[in-house]
Design a protein around this motif. Structure first.
Motif, PDB file in Angstrom:
ATOM      1  N   LYS A   7       0.833  -1.218   0.000  1.00  0.00           N
ATOM      2  CA  LYS A   7       0.000   0.000   0.000  1.00  0.00           C
ATOM      3  C   LYS A   7       0.864   1.264   0.000  1.00  0.00           C
ATOM      4  N   THR A  62     -13.248   8.688  -2.921  1.00  0.00           N
ATOM      5  CA  THR A  62     -13.323   7.218  -2.903  1.00  0.00           C
ATOM      6  C   THR A  62     -12.085   6.630  -2.227  1.00  0.00           C
ATOM      7  N   GLY A  63     -12.216   5.361  -1.838  1.00  0.00           N
ATOM      8  CA  GLY A  63     -11.261   4.708  -0.949  1.00  0.00           C
ATOM      9  C   GLY A  63      -9.829   4.695  -1.467  1.00  0.00           C
ATOM     10  N   MET A  64      -8.912   5.066  -0.592  1.00  0.00           N
ATOM     11  CA  MET A  64      -7.494   5.020  -0.965  1.00  0.00           C
ATOM     12  C   MET A  64      -6.649   4.283   0.038  1.00  0.00           C
ATOM     13  N   SER A  93      -8.699  -0.435   1.290  1.00  0.00           N
ATOM     14  CA  SER A  93      -8.941  -1.818   1.700  1.00  0.00           C
ATOM     15  C   SER A  93      -8.576  -2.029   3.161  1.00  0.00           C
ATOM     16  N   ASN A 122     -14.153  -0.965   3.039  1.00  0.00           N
ATOM     17  CA  ASN A 122     -13.606  -1.484   1.778  1.00  0.00           C
ATOM     18  C   ASN A 122     -12.917  -2.833   1.983  1.00  0.00           C
ATOM     19  N   HIS A 151     -14.382  -4.313  -3.507  1.00  0.00           N
ATOM     20  CA  HIS A 151     -13.712  -3.882  -4.740  1.00  0.00           C
ATOM     21  C   HIS A 151     -13.353  -5.054  -5.643  1.00  0.00           C
ATOM     22  N   LYS A 187     -17.669  -2.160  -6.374  1.00  0.00           N
ATOM     23  CA  LYS A 187     -16.778  -1.081  -6.811  1.00  0.00           C
ATOM     24  C   LYS A 187     -15.639  -1.628  -7.655  1.00  0.00           C
ATOM     25  N   THR A 217      -7.034   7.100 -12.761  1.00  0.00           N
ATOM     26  CA  THR A 217      -5.893   6.307 -12.297  1.00  0.00           C
ATOM     27  C   THR A 217      -5.925   4.919 -12.948  1.00  0.00           C
ATOM     28  N   GLY A 268     -11.345   9.161 -13.202  1.00  0.00           N
ATOM     29  CA  GLY A 268     -11.085  10.291 -14.091  1.00  0.00           C
ATOM     30  C   GLY A 268     -12.050  11.450 -13.929  1.00  0.00           C
ATOM     31  N   ARG A 270     -12.407  14.679 -12.809  1.00  0.00           N
ATOM     32  CA  ARG A 270     -11.338  15.598 -12.435  1.00  0.00           C
ATOM     33  C   ARG A 270     -11.781  17.014 -12.124  1.00  0.00           C
ATOM     34  N   ALA A 289     -10.475   9.893  -6.397  1.00  0.00           N
ATOM     35  CA  ALA A 289      -9.461   9.492  -5.411  1.00  0.00           C
ATOM     36  C   ALA A 289      -8.173  10.289  -5.625  1.00  0.00           C
ATOM     37  N   LEU A 290      -7.492  10.028  -6.720  1.00  0.00           N
ATOM     38  CA  LEU A 290      -6.150  10.585  -6.947  1.00  0.00           C
ATOM     39  C   LEU A 290      -6.026  12.100  -6.719  1.00  0.00           C
TER      40      LEU A 290
HETATM   41  C1  FMN Z   1      -3.355   5.735  -3.725  1.00  0.00           C
HETATM   42  C2  FMN Z   1      -4.622   5.022  -4.079  1.00  0.00           C
HETATM   43  C3  FMN Z   1      -4.983   3.880  -3.363  1.00  0.00           C
HETATM   44  C4  FMN Z   1      -6.172   3.197  -3.651  1.00  0.00           C
HETATM   45  N1  FMN Z   1      -6.553   2.119  -2.889  1.00  0.00           N
HETATM   46  C5  FMN Z   1      -7.754   1.538  -3.086  1.00  0.00           C
HETATM   47  C6  FMN Z   1      -8.250   0.520  -2.226  1.00  0.00           C
HETATM   48  O1  FMN Z   1      -7.590   0.100  -1.260  1.00  0.00           O
HETATM   49  N2  FMN Z   1      -9.476  -0.015  -2.467  1.00  0.00           N
HETATM   50  C7  FMN Z   1     -10.249   0.414  -3.526  1.00  0.00           C
HETATM   51  O2  FMN Z   1     -11.374  -0.057  -3.707  1.00  0.00           O
HETATM   52  N3  FMN Z   1      -9.800   1.364  -4.385  1.00  0.00           N
HETATM   53  C8  FMN Z   1      -8.590   1.932  -4.173  1.00  0.00           C
HETATM   54  N4  FMN Z   1      -8.173   2.938  -5.020  1.00  0.00           N
HETATM   55  C9  FMN Z   1      -8.959   3.222  -6.233  1.00  0.00           C
HETATM   56  C10 FMN Z   1      -9.850   4.447  -6.139  1.00  0.00           C
HETATM   57  O3  FMN Z   1     -10.828   4.314  -5.131  1.00  0.00           O
HETATM   58  C11 FMN Z   1     -10.552   4.742  -7.485  1.00  0.00           C
HETATM   59  O4  FMN Z   1     -11.491   3.736  -7.769  1.00  0.00           O
HETATM   60  C12 FMN Z   1      -9.593   4.832  -8.669  1.00  0.00           C
HETATM   61  O5  FMN Z   1      -8.356   5.391  -8.290  1.00  0.00           O
HETATM   62  C13 FMN Z   1     -10.176   5.667  -9.796  1.00  0.00           C
HETATM   63  O6  FMN Z   1     -10.463   6.978  -9.383  1.00  0.00           O
HETATM   64  P1  FMN Z   1      -9.503   8.228  -9.739  1.00  0.00           P
HETATM   65  O7  FMN Z   1      -9.276   8.193 -11.219  1.00  0.00           O
HETATM   66  O8  FMN Z   1     -10.242   9.426  -9.272  1.00  0.00           O
HETATM   67  O9  FMN Z   1      -8.232   8.022  -8.969  1.00  0.00           O
HETATM   68  C14 FMN Z   1      -6.991   3.649  -4.731  1.00  0.00           C
HETATM   69  C15 FMN Z   1      -6.611   4.795  -5.447  1.00  0.00           C
HETATM   70  C16 FMN Z   1      -5.455   5.487  -5.137  1.00  0.00           C
HETATM   71  C17 FMN Z   1      -5.093   6.697  -5.942  1.00  0.00           C
END
Ligand code: FMN
Length: 362
Positions: A7, A62-64, A93, A122, A151, A187, A217, A268, A270, A289-290
């Motif tokens: 992670k 959303t979850g990170m 997670s 998550n 997920h 998800k 992402t 995406g 943004r 998320a990102l």
């Molecule tokens: C650093 C990071 C860690 C992530 N960890 C998880 C995770 O543990 N569980 C999960 O369901 N999604 C995780 N995601 C995915 C995001 O929740 C999201 O579905 C995905 O990044 C697409 O969104 P975005 O384009 O806005 O980043 C993570 C994203 C990032 C950037």
């Protein structure tokens, strides 16, 4: 490699490298501009309810993360900001906390910092199969969650040599977990969910789907970087090959909404304009998320600033589409062009009559 260490690698790569998609499907969607909105911007009502709680505008981080002591601060900064602005938040997670209870507080600190907003737990689908449906209640209790996201990240797992690609039984596990104490959110993590899978998920008892589609992402991309770092050329080639694999987010929103799901549009997203486009396409909520990762490493006020920018653009898009409230935005006219339109048409949607599918799903 431990789950917690992996992670940290993910966070470092997402902060330092270009991990986003090859093309931006939201650029193919445009809301029709209204030169005479005939409403005052100040009277716009962007509030909505999600999981029984009120949000200032339809959005979630959303979850990170969580699971390593160093990630607690990131989660707390995200939570403080989400609470201040009034949006929902997911944690990353919680698998690491199942493996080592000492890191539970990297997750539970989120609820302490954000007492009244919707918080979403998550877990991966493969872990759900292994642990059984009872694990959902445990994860929910850990953070007093309003829902738990399961997920689906089989693309990412396919690119990791240590990846868990045992997908058999995931749907049965989701079905078994779907009548628990808290709702399940299905998800993806950046490759989207198609109508076929949405229909199967609904049939299994899931009502909310976070599409996490292609266009933001790329987890295949993140794994490509990790593979390069450890000198695994074969996995690096795989990761780059599948970089832009998946259902583009706007397409996934239409596919899942037409199946009848309550949709979170992410992958995406943004800006607040992309959130507004998502609502017009049939989503209940936008999510990202990102864009919040770097601000969260700096402080909660940086995250508040990023969220306020989304909120302001969202409300401006409502104003310029003459949408006084969310139900007006839901029926705001939009156009879809280019590759996104071609994909929708090939999948059987008439891009000129998309609202008909939306009506069907209600
Ligand atoms: C650093 C990071 C860690 C992530 N960890 C998880 C995770 O543990 N569980 C999960 O369901 N999604 C995780 N995601 C995915 C995001 O929740 C999201 O579905 C995905 O990044 C697409 O969104 P975005 O384009 O806005 O980043 C993570 C994203 C990032 C950037």
């Amino acid at each position: 490699m431990t789950t917690a260490k992996r992670k940290l690698d993910h966070i470092r790569i997402c902060l330092d490298r270009g991990v986003e998609g090859g093309w931006q499907p939201f650029e193919d969607v445009a809301l029709v501009h209204r030169a005479l909105p005939e409403i005052d911007a100040a009277e716009i009502d962007s509030r909505c309810r999600f999981l029984g709680k009120e949000l200032a505008f339809p959005f979630m981080i959303t979850g990170m993360t969580g699971g390593h002591p160093e990630t607690k601060e990131i989660n707390v900064n995200l939570a403080l900001a989400a609470q201040e602005v009034g949006v929902a938040m997911g944690v990353g997670s919680q698998r690491a906390a199942l493996e080592n209870s000492e890191v539970e507080e990297t997750f539970s600190a989120v609820r302490d910092a954000a007492p009244t907003i919707p918080i979403i737990g998550n877990i991966g689908a493969v872990q759900l199969v292994r642990e059984g449906p009872e694990v959902i209640d445990r994860l929910a209790e850990m953070i007093e969650a309003d829902a738990v996201a399961v997920h689906l990240n089989f693309l990412q797992e396919s690119v990791q040599p240590e990846g868990e690609t045992e997908a058999r039984g995931a749907m049965a596990a989701i079905r078994a977990a779907s009548d628990g104490r808290v709702p399940i959110i299905a998800k993806e993590t950046g490759a989207g969910i198609c109508r076929e899978d949405a229909l199967a998920l609904l049939e299994a008892g899931v009502e909310v789907i976070d599409v996490a589609g292609m266009g933001g992402t790329s987890w295949s991309g993140v794994e490509a970087y990790r593979a390069e770092e450890r000198g695994d050329g074969e996995s690096a080639v795989m990761g780059r090959l599948f970089w832009s694999w998946g259902v583009p987010t706007p397409v996934s929103v239409v596919e899942c909404a037409s199946a009848g799901a309550e949709v979170i549009s992410s992958g995406g997203v943004r800006s607040g304009i992309d959130v507004a486009k998502s609502i017009a396409l049939g989503a209940r909520l936008g999510g990202a998320a990102l864009p919040f990762l770097r601000p969260a490493t700096e402080g909660s006020s940086e995250v508040v600033g990023a969220l306020r920018a989304y909120e302001r653009a969202f409300r401006t898009a409502m104003f310029l589409t003459a949408s006084r409230d969310l139900s007006a935005l839901e029926s705001a006219p939009f156009i879809v062009v280019g590759r996104t339109r071609e994909i929708l048409e090939e999948r059987g949607f008439d891009s000129k009559k998309l609202s008909i599918y939306r009506e069907m799903s209600r």
